[in-house]
Design a protein around this motif. Sequence first.
Motif, PDB file in Angstrom:
ATOM      1  N   PRO A   6       0.512  -1.083  -0.092  1.00  0.00           N
ATOM      2  CA  PRO A   6      -0.455   0.167   0.253  1.00  0.00           C
ATOM      3  C   PRO A   6       0.797   1.102   0.258  1.00  0.00           C
ATOM      4  O   PRO A   6       2.205   1.410   0.478  1.00  0.00           O
ATOM      5  CB  PRO A   6      -0.917  -0.044   1.359  1.00  0.00           C
ATOM      6  N   PRO A   7       0.427   2.450  -0.833  1.00  0.00           N
ATOM      7  CA  PRO A   7       1.406   3.777  -0.428  1.00  0.00           C
ATOM      8  C   PRO A   7       1.327   4.017   1.240  1.00  0.00           C
ATOM      9  O   PRO A   7       0.455   3.767   1.834  1.00  0.00           O
ATOM     10  CB  PRO A   7       0.260   4.339  -1.684  1.00  0.00           C
ATOM     11  N   PRO A   8       2.618   4.734   0.986  1.00  0.00           N
ATOM     12  CA  PRO A   8       2.178   5.265   2.642  1.00  0.00           C
ATOM     13  C   PRO A   8       1.864   6.361   2.487  1.00  0.00           C
ATOM     14  O   PRO A   8       0.983   7.000   1.954  1.00  0.00           O
ATOM     15  CB  PRO A   8       4.409   5.995   2.404  1.00  0.00           C
ATOM     16  N   LEU A   9       0.843   6.174   3.997  1.00  0.00           N
ATOM     17  CA  LEU A   9       0.016   7.483   4.935  1.00  0.00           C
ATOM     18  C   LEU A   9       0.660   8.297   4.546  1.00  0.00           C
ATOM     19  O   LEU A   9       0.162   9.740   5.303  1.00  0.00           O
ATOM     20  CB  LEU A   9      -0.308   6.513   6.078  1.00  0.00           C
ATOM     21  N   SER A  12       5.455  12.975   1.878  1.00  0.00           N
ATOM     22  CA  SER A  12       6.301  13.444   1.877  1.00  0.00           C
ATOM     23  C   SER A  12       6.604  14.945   2.888  1.00  0.00           C
ATOM     24  O   SER A  12       6.179  15.229   2.337  1.00  0.00           O
ATOM     25  CB  SER A  12       7.207  13.685   0.596  1.00  0.00           C
TER      26      SER A  12
END
Length: 93
Positions: A6-9, A12
């Motif tokens: 899953p994409p980071p929560l 950035s």
Amino acid sequence: MAAGPPPPLEPSPLPTFAEEGFGEKFLRKTRENPLVPLGCLCTVGVLTYGLISFKKGNTRRSQMMMRARVVAQGFTFAALLGGMVATAIKSRQ
């Protein structure tokens, strides 16, 4: 289809920029688009010469300088727009 991780929560981090003063910013902007300050100087020079001619009573030269001032302002405006377009195109690449 294979499912990846899953994409980071967490978002950035935003880049940080060093503080720049008026002089540094002016020099940077002048290097990016040198025609705008040149057009501004020409406009001020023509305006000053036209006002001096008007004060001396030389109305013909004064009128000619006021017309030249409008041309110089047009050049400055065109240089400003050209610089904005060039910056927009450069940022897209």
